[in-house]
Design a protein around this motif. Structure first.
Motif, PDB file in Angstrom:
ATOM      1  N   ARG A 104     -10.339  31.864  11.931  1.00  0.00           N
ATOM      2  CA  ARG A 104     -10.097  31.139  10.578  1.00  0.00           C
ATOM      3  C   ARG A 104      -8.682  30.861  10.409  1.00  0.00           C
ATOM      4  N   SER A 105      -7.934  31.983  10.802  1.00  0.00           N
ATOM      5  CA  SER A 105      -6.186  31.835  10.392  1.00  0.00           C
ATOM      6  C   SER A 105      -5.879  32.932  11.197  1.00  0.00           C
ATOM      7  N   VAL A 106      -4.724  33.142  11.492  1.00  0.00           N
ATOM      8  CA  VAL A 106      -3.900  34.232  12.432  1.00  0.00           C
ATOM      9  C   VAL A 106      -2.809  34.501  11.614  1.00  0.00           C
ATOM     10  N   ILE A 107      -2.641  35.662  10.983  1.00  0.00           N
ATOM     11  CA  ILE A 107      -1.505  36.209  10.372  1.00  0.00           C
ATOM     12  C   ILE A 107      -0.610  36.907  11.496  1.00  0.00           C
ATOM     13  N   PHE A 108       0.836  36.579  11.204  1.00  0.00           N
ATOM     14  CA  PHE A 108       2.050  36.942  11.977  1.00  0.00           C
ATOM     15  C   PHE A 108       3.018  37.747  11.107  1.00  0.00           C
ATOM     16  N   PHE A 109       3.398  38.981  11.235  1.00  0.00           N
ATOM     17  CA  PHE A 109       4.136  39.657  10.532  1.00  0.00           C
ATOM     18  C   PHE A 109       4.934  40.682  11.381  1.00  0.00           C
ATOM     19  N   LYS A 110       5.972  41.433  10.700  1.00  0.00           N
ATOM     20  CA  LYS A 110       6.618  42.720  11.228  1.00  0.00           C
ATOM     21  C   LYS A 110       6.964  43.761  10.220  1.00  0.00           C
ATOM     22  N   ASN A 111       6.581  44.793  10.652  1.00  0.00           N
ATOM     23  CA  ASN A 111       6.895  46.011   9.715  1.00  0.00           C
ATOM     24  C   ASN A 111       8.247  46.682  10.396  1.00  0.00           C
ATOM     25  N   HIS A 112       8.948  47.236   9.661  1.00  0.00           N
ATOM     26  CA  HIS A 112      10.319  48.209   9.990  1.00  0.00           C
ATOM     27  C   HIS A 112      10.549  49.168   8.740  1.00  0.00           C
ATOM     28  N   GLY A 113      10.558  50.454   9.310  1.00  0.00           N
ATOM     29  CA  GLY A 113      11.016  51.160   8.378  1.00  0.00           C
ATOM     30  C   GLY A 113       9.748  52.066   7.811  1.00  0.00           C
ATOM     31  N   ILE A 114       9.850  53.115   7.165  1.00  0.00           N
ATOM     32  CA  ILE A 114       8.877  53.858   6.395  1.00  0.00           C
ATOM     33  C   ILE A 114       8.118  53.506   5.202  1.00  0.00           C
ATOM     34  N   HIS A 115       8.880  52.398   4.712  1.00  0.00           N
ATOM     35  CA  HIS A 115       8.283  52.034   3.453  1.00  0.00           C
ATOM     36  C   HIS A 115       7.849  50.674   3.858  1.00  0.00           C
ATOM     37  N   LEU A 127       0.191  40.353  15.218  1.00  0.00           N
ATOM     38  CA  LEU A 127      -0.505  39.297  15.235  1.00  0.00           C
ATOM     39  C   LEU A 127      -2.247  39.680  15.015  1.00  0.00           C
ATOM     40  N   VAL A 128      -2.840  39.136  13.965  1.00  0.00           N
ATOM     41  CA  VAL A 128      -4.113  39.319  13.566  1.00  0.00           C
ATOM     42  C   VAL A 128      -4.986  38.161  13.248  1.00  0.00           C
ATOM     43  N   GLY A 129      -5.809  38.011  14.226  1.00  0.00           N
ATOM     44  CA  GLY A 129      -6.805  36.822  14.155  1.00  0.00           C
ATOM     45  C   GLY A 129      -7.923  37.245  13.147  1.00  0.00           C
ATOM     46  N   LEU A 130      -7.956  36.727  12.086  1.00  0.00           N
ATOM     47  CA  LEU A 130      -8.923  36.703  10.962  1.00  0.00           C
ATOM     48  C   LEU A 130     -10.197  36.072  10.973  1.00  0.00           C
ATOM     49  N   ALA A 131     -11.222  36.448  11.047  1.00  0.00           N
ATOM     50  CA  ALA A 131     -12.505  35.814  11.347  1.00  0.00           C
ATOM     51  C   ALA A 131     -13.031  34.851  10.122  1.00  0.00           C
ATOM     52  N   ASP A 132     -12.936  35.441   9.050  1.00  0.00           N
ATOM     53  CA  ASP A 132     -13.464  34.804   7.769  1.00  0.00           C
ATOM     54  C   ASP A 132     -12.415  34.675   6.740  1.00  0.00           C
ATOM     55  N   VAL A 133     -11.286  34.752   6.938  1.00  0.00           N
ATOM     56  CA  VAL A 133     -10.076  34.537   5.840  1.00  0.00           C
ATOM     57  C   VAL A 133      -9.085  33.664   6.030  1.00  0.00           C
TER      58      VAL A 133
END
Length: 258
Positions: A104-115, A127-133
């Motif tokens: 349904r959509s694909v989210i794309f993001f980056k984490n850096h650091g403990i917080h 990258l996360v493919g979301l089936a229903d969202v």
């Protein structure tokens, strides 16, 4: 107002965490094992897009984009050829997944650091493919409007006057895909400023990427312990010194800024 997804706690408990335990072996440095496991989706030079071994979200397919061969470097220090090639690789794979029709959509993001919500120190994106969202239903144009720091043909770099989460958020709005490399440079400047000048104490940030009405937006967010106003009451705090922050960034990174 919110979208809820089920989180697999038992799977999450088995994840390694080199951010919290430096003695733990980094899974992204061990490329021999990665290739043996057959989880590589795409590769270009040092960049890998691989299946996330820890699929913690239901009705989703989670992938990791490994940015470097080793743990030594991070986005704030990449030379321009590496930085540009990384954004080319990331954008190509993100857009390919979006166009595949599998999600349904694909989210794309980056984490850096403990917080930031991350667990692995090695520089990577997700990258996360979301089936229903469809993540776009929560987006509003005002969230990437702000005071302009710098701009170039097809891309604008600003500080948000209506942040999504509060306090300091930088936006890079790309309206011409040919300006992707300039976008990458603006992202790097924002990250470098957050880590070295804005708040050295927490050393954490997120980058969230959005596709919205033909534009590509990168939102760079300083991360620290969560605000009780936001968590408890959905009240977003906006700093009263945004103009000062703009001048600081301009003086540090844009010597010809007026």
């Amino acid at each position: 107002m919110y979208t809820y997804m089920n989180f697999q706690t038992r799977i999450a408990q088995t994840k390694p965490s080199t951010l919290h335990n430096q003695e733990e072996k980094c899974p992204f440095c061990d490329r021999e094992t990665i290739f043996k496991e057959g989880v590589v989706i795409s590769q270009d030079g040092p960049f890998l897009l691989i299946e996330n071994k820890f699929q913690t979200l239901e009705h989703a397919y989670q992938m990791v984009l490994v940015e470097t061969m080793t743990c030594k470097d991070d986005l704030s220090t990449y030379d321009k050829p590496h930085l540009h090639a990384l954004f080319d690789f990331a954008m190509r794979n993100w857009m390919s997944l979006e166009a595949s029709g599998q999600y349904r959509s694909v989210i794309f993001f980056k984490n850096h650091g403990i917080h930031s919500g991350g667990s692995i120190y090695h520089a990577h994106m997700q990258l996360v493919g979301l089936a229903d969202v469809d993540y776009r239903k929560h987006l509003h144009p005002e969230q990437w409007a702000g005071i302009v720091i710098d701009q170039a043909p097809g891309v604008e770099f600003n500080i948000s006057t209506r942040p999504r989460g509060g306090f300091t958020e930088f936006n890079i709005v790309l309206s011409d895909r040919n300006a992707l490399h300039k976008m990458a440079e603006y992202v790097q400047i924002a990250v470098h400023f957050l880590l070295n000048h804005m708040n050295r104490r927490y050393q954490s940030y997120n980058i969230f990427f959005y596709e919205y009405e033909g534009d590509i937006i990168a939102k760079i967010v300083l991360r620290a312990p969560g605000s009780p106003y936001l968590m408890g009451y959905s009240i977003i705090q906006v700093p009263n010194n945004l103009d000062e922050t703009v001048r600081r960034v301009q003086s540090l990174y844009f010597s010809d800024a007026k």
